[in-house]
Design a protein around this motif. Structure first.
Motif, PDB file in Angstrom:
ATOM      1  N   ASP A 101       0.804  -1.234   0.000  1.00 53.46           N
ATOM      2  CA  ASP A 101       0.000   0.000   0.000  1.00 53.46           C
ATOM      3  C   ASP A 101       0.830   1.275   0.000  1.00 53.46           C
ATOM      4  OD1 ASP A 101      -2.437  -1.353  -0.067  1.00 53.46           O
ATOM      5  OD2 ASP A 101      -2.481  -1.565   2.108  1.00 53.46           O
ATOM      6  N   MET A 102       2.060   1.193  -0.438  1.00 56.08           N
ATOM      7  CA  MET A 102       2.877   2.390  -0.560  1.00 56.08           C
ATOM      8  C   MET A 102       2.580   3.072  -1.893  1.00 56.08           C
ATOM      9  SD  MET A 102       4.614   2.802   2.174  1.00 56.08           S
ATOM     10  CE  MET A 102       5.855   3.979   1.620  1.00 56.08           C
ATOM     11  N   PRO A 103       2.274   4.380  -1.878  1.00 54.59           N
ATOM     12  CA  PRO A 103       1.991   5.085  -3.130  1.00 54.59           C
ATOM     13  C   PRO A 103       3.273   5.430  -3.879  1.00 54.59           C
ATOM     14  CG  PRO A 103       1.840   6.605  -1.297  1.00 54.59           C
ATOM     15  CD  PRO A 103       2.100   5.245  -0.702  1.00 54.59           C
ATOM     16  N   ARG A 104       3.166   5.523  -5.182  1.00 49.08           N
ATOM     17  CA  ARG A 104       4.292   5.895  -6.025  1.00 49.08           C
ATOM     18  C   ARG A 104       3.727   6.614  -7.238  1.00 49.08           C
ATOM     19  NH1 ARG A 104       9.254   1.764  -7.398  1.00 49.08           N
ATOM     20  NH2 ARG A 104      10.513   3.126  -8.736  1.00 49.08           N
ATOM     21  N   THR A 105       4.218   7.796  -7.517  1.00 50.65           N
ATOM     22  CA  THR A 105       3.718   8.582  -8.644  1.00 50.65           C
ATOM     23  C   THR A 105       4.793   8.711  -9.707  1.00 50.65           C
ATOM     24  OG1 THR A 105       2.271   9.868  -7.187  1.00 50.65           O
ATOM     25  CG2 THR A 105       2.747  10.802  -9.356  1.00 50.65           C
ATOM     26  N   VAL A 106       4.415   8.461 -10.945  1.00 50.06           N
ATOM     27  CA  VAL A 106       5.354   8.609 -12.063  1.00 50.06           C
ATOM     28  C   VAL A 106       4.714   9.491 -13.130  1.00 50.06           C
ATOM     29  CG1 VAL A 106       6.388   6.356 -11.626  1.00 50.06           C
ATOM     30  CG2 VAL A 106       4.577   6.565 -13.325  1.00 50.06           C
ATOM     31  N   ARG A 107       5.569  10.148 -13.883  1.00 52.38           N
ATOM     32  CA  ARG A 107       5.141  10.885 -15.070  1.00 52.38           C
ATOM     33  C   ARG A 107       5.687  10.157 -16.298  1.00 52.38           C
ATOM     34  NH1 ARG A 107       3.401  16.192 -14.192  1.00 52.38           N
ATOM     35  NH2 ARG A 107       3.589  16.880 -12.005  1.00 52.38           N
ATOM     36  N   THR A 108       4.875  10.090 -17.331  1.00 56.29           N
ATOM     37  CA  THR A 108       5.311   9.414 -18.540  1.00 56.29           C
ATOM     38  C   THR A 108       4.779  10.142 -19.766  1.00 56.29           C
ATOM     39  OG1 THR A 108       5.323   7.306 -19.729  1.00 56.29           O
ATOM     40  CG2 THR A 108       3.322   7.824 -18.500  1.00 56.29           C
ATOM     41  N   ARG A 109       5.599  10.161 -20.792  1.00 57.52           N
ATOM     42  CA  ARG A 109       5.186  10.818 -22.025  1.00 57.52           C
ATOM     43  C   ARG A 109       4.140  10.005 -22.771  1.00 57.52           C
ATOM     44  NH1 ARG A 109      10.609  12.466 -25.118  1.00 57.52           N
ATOM     45  NH2 ARG A 109       9.071  13.444 -26.478  1.00 57.52           N
ATOM     46  N   ALA A 110       4.237   8.664 -22.678  1.00 60.86           N
ATOM     47  CA  ALA A 110       3.289   7.778 -23.355  1.00 60.86           C
ATOM     48  C   ALA A 110       2.903   6.646 -22.427  1.00 60.86           C
ATOM     49  CB  ALA A 110       3.888   7.229 -24.645  1.00 60.86           C
ATOM     50  N   LEU A 111       1.694   6.158 -22.597  1.00 59.23           N
ATOM     51  CA  LEU A 111       1.156   5.091 -21.773  1.00 59.23           C
ATOM     52  C   LEU A 111       0.784   3.920 -22.678  1.00 59.23           C
ATOM     53  CD1 LEU A 111       0.250   4.458 -18.808  1.00 59.23           C
ATOM     54  CD2 LEU A 111      -2.002   5.343 -19.439  1.00 59.23           C
ATOM     55  N   VAL A 112       1.171   2.710 -22.274  1.00 58.86           N
ATOM     56  CA  VAL A 112       0.823   1.497 -23.024  1.00 58.86           C
ATOM     57  C   VAL A 112      -0.116   0.654 -22.176  1.00 58.86           C
ATOM     58  CG1 VAL A 112       1.658  -0.642 -24.064  1.00 58.86           C
ATOM     59  CG2 VAL A 112       2.973   1.480 -24.326  1.00 58.86           C
ATOM     60  N   ASN A 113      -1.288   0.396 -22.702  1.00 59.82           N
ATOM     61  CA  ASN A 113      -2.282  -0.440 -22.041  1.00 59.82           C
ATOM     62  C   ASN A 113      -2.123  -1.867 -22.549  1.00 59.82           C
ATOM     63  OD1 ASN A 113      -4.585  -1.720 -21.074  1.00 59.82           O
ATOM     64  ND2 ASN A 113      -5.991  -0.625 -22.441  1.00 59.82           N
ATOM     65  N   ALA A 114      -1.363  -2.685 -21.789  1.00 58.89           N
ATOM     66  CA  ALA A 114      -1.164  -4.094 -22.120  1.00 58.89           C
ATOM     67  C   ALA A 114      -1.730  -4.943 -20.995  1.00 58.89           C
ATOM     68  CB  ALA A 114       0.321  -4.389 -22.328  1.00 58.89           C
ATOM     69  N   ALA A 115      -2.915  -4.576 -20.534  1.00 55.97           N
ATOM     70  CA  ALA A 115      -3.515  -5.191 -19.356  1.00 55.97           C
ATOM     71  C   ALA A 115      -4.257  -6.484 -19.665  1.00 55.97           C
ATOM     72  CB  ALA A 115      -4.456  -4.203 -18.673  1.00 55.97           C
ATOM     73  N   GLY A 116      -4.180  -6.973 -20.890  1.00 51.35           N
ATOM     74  CA  GLY A 116      -4.769  -8.263 -21.228  1.00 51.35           C
ATOM     75  C   GLY A 116      -6.260  -8.305 -20.984  1.00 51.35           C
ATOM     76  N   PRO A 117      -6.737  -9.249 -20.164  1.00 49.12           N
ATOM     77  CA  PRO A 117      -8.179  -9.336 -19.920  1.00 49.12           C
ATOM     78  C   PRO A 117      -8.777  -8.090 -19.280  1.00 49.12           C
ATOM     79  CG  PRO A 117      -7.059 -11.332 -19.191  1.00 49.12           C
ATOM     80  CD  PRO A 117      -5.986 -10.336 -19.518  1.00 49.12           C
ATOM     81  N   TRP A 118      -7.918  -7.265 -18.692  1.00 48.21           N
ATOM     82  CA  TRP A 118      -8.377  -6.041 -18.033  1.00 48.21           C
ATOM     83  C   TRP A 118      -8.192  -4.793 -18.909  1.00 48.21           C
ATOM     84  CZ3 TRP A 118      -5.623  -9.930 -15.660  1.00 48.21           C
ATOM     85  CH2 TRP A 118      -6.263 -10.601 -14.629  1.00 48.21           C
TER      86      TRP A 118
END
Length: 505
Positions: free
Chosen positions: A196-213
């Motif tokens: 339950d530790m939070p972590r924030t990242v910034r990214t120029r592009a996002l890839v949705n490879a979540a499969g069934p989700w």
């Protein structure tokens, strides 16, 4: 301050790991997050084959079969320790498909795909009086033999993640993506670790490879409008004590025109699968049901002299395949091809839908090609090169590697040496380390699992639980008794893993 990346990949299955590796090798800064263990779901629940998909020819998916067969050759080169040739016997039943149709299909299968073929071609086979026909019922006189390949599927995922890390990627298993906020120039992504530790990242592009989700991710995490839908299909397998003594596999035609495989598995077992059942429940928790078990038993009982029943099953597993919804009524005939969609209505979002294990590398290459249109990459496609094997795959002659390992460590049992080289390839020496005896490998957890291997998996392969080690990094769960599993649990609890998520120096 939030960490900054060029690409954040959400999903630690085979597609996500393949994309992360390709992108990191092209000079992009990459982060991959996966809410569970790497390959925890669909990617470890396959039939363990690298194949073109012989049955897809009947569906006229010639392009998909050709692409898969070309990829089969590439993967045999880059991961010879975990992928190897496998011959299949197809007994003929004339009332299901005529012999000429099967022979024509196999000839086409032999010649589809690009470039030189390394595997033996198909041929007709007389089963009577042949060792390959011995396990079969006496009514089967004629069959066919053809080639495909076997793969340790979960290890394929892990090795791609390891290479991505070595190329500079940050790999975050057991880290959930809880929210992704889009702007014109990038994404702010909130992550949450298993503790339950939070972590924030910034990214120029996002890839949705979540499969069934993948669709759920768009709806609930990214909040992106879309008109996509996936067909979730459950595939289940059973494992029984070995049903034949040779090293070929069988492919059995069924009255419903599906096919079922019976494959040599972990020396002492036979793997039987798969089913294709429409699925609407939680993709994280699929289980085989009684009807599927009976279907698979009946499927092989139509062919083998020795019958099996559900009581013979020593292990079973199920996975949910996220397939493109092509409005096909029959679940087994839904396309196994993939679709990539680059959404540039704001910061880039690349969605990955569908796909199959065999074509993951090609999918990753095409995905990063698409990202290269919006991100500055320093190199072109590279993952298919024979001089860029996956970790441990630097030696093609695995048998020679096994002999050398036994020569250097004469105290090492040959069966254990074989397993080590088929799991770790050239990295087997790293697993053994400076040990000069079995006792020097540390605590023995049953079968041929010792503390040295457990520590290697914790340090280099993100293994954190007994399930990670016994069922994904290996299949030693078939051989280790409950008290030994309890000792492994206790050992892991006393010394939690501390795998570095970034590339080692």
């Amino acid at each position: 301050m939030a960490e900054q990346f060029d690409v954040l990949v959400v999903g630690g299955g085979i597609n996500g790991a393949g994309i992360a590796r390709d992108a990191a090798g092209r000079g992009l800064s990459v982060c991959l997050c996966e809410r569970d263990d790497l390959a925890a779901h669909t990617s470890s629940a396959s039939t363990k084959l690298i194949h073109g998909g012989l049955r897809y020819l009947e569906q006229f998916e010639f392009a998909l079969v050709g692409k898969a067969l070309a990829e089969r050759e590439v993967l045999l080169r880059v991961a010879p320790h975990i992928i190897w040739p496998l011959r299949f016997v197809l007994p003929h039943q004339s009332h299901l498909r005529p012999a000429w149709m099967i022979r024509l299909g196999l000839l086409l299968y032999d010649h589809l795909g690009r470039g030189k073929r390394s595997l033996a071609g198909s041929r007709r086979l007389r089963l009577t009086g042949n060792a390959l026909g011995a396990p079969l019922r006496e009514e089967f006189h004629t069959g066919f033999v053809y080639s495909d390949a076997w793969v340790q599927d979960a290890r394929l995922v892990v090795l791609n993640a390891m290479d991505a890390q070595a190329l500079g990627a940050t790999i975050l298993p057991r880290t959930r993506c809880v929210r992704a906020t889009r702007s014109a120039t990038g994404w702010i992504v909130e992550l949450q670790t298993a503790d339950d530790m939070p972590r924030t990242v910034r990214t120029r592009a996002l890839v949705n490879a979540a499969g069934p989700w993948a669709v759920q991710f768009l709806d609930e995490v990214a909040g992106v409008g879309h008109d996509h839908s996936l067909r979730l299909v459950k595939g289940s397998h059973i494992v029984v004590p070995r049903m034949f003594d040779h090293d070929h596999a069988y492919i059995f035609q069924q009255p419903d025109r599906r096919i079922v495989f019976a494959i040599p598995y972990e020396h002492d077992y036979t793997l039987i699968g798969t089913t294709d059942v429409e699925y609407t429940d939680d993709p994280a928790a699929p289980h085989i049901d009684a009807d599927e078990t009976r279907y698979l038993c009946d499927a092989v009982n139509r062919y083998f002299r020795r019958s099996i029943s559900p009581a013979d099953v020593v292990w079973s597993y199920s996975g949910v395949r996220p397939l493109l919804d092509d409005e096909e009524d029959n679940a087994s005939e839904i396309t196994r091809d993939y679709q990539l969609e680059l959404d540039t209505d704001g910061a880039p979002l690349l969605n990955v839908f569908g796909g199959k294990l065999t074509t993951y590398r090609r999918l990753g290459e095409e995905a990063v090609d698409r990202l290269a249109d919006v991100l500055p990459t320093r190199a072109g496609a590279w993952t298919g090169r024979s001089d860029r094997p996956l970790p441990g795959g630097e030696r093609r002659d695995i048998e020679a590697l096994r002999r050398e390992l036994c020569q250097r460590h004469p105290w090492l049992p040959e069966t254990m040496a074989s397993r080590l080289v088929r799991n770790y390839g050239t990295r087997s020496a790293t697993v053994i380390g400076a040990a000069t005896s079995l006792a020097a490998l540390g605590e023995h957890f049953g079968a041929d699992l010792y503390q040295a291997e457990v520590d290697y998996l914790r340090r280099h392969e993100w293994a954190a639980t007994a399930e990670d080690i016994l069922w994904r990094r290996s299949k030693l769960g078939l051989r280790i008794a409950a008290p030994d599993v309890a000792r492994l649990h206790a050992y892991l609890a006393e010394a939690p893993p501390r795998t570095d998520t970034r590339a080692s120096a």
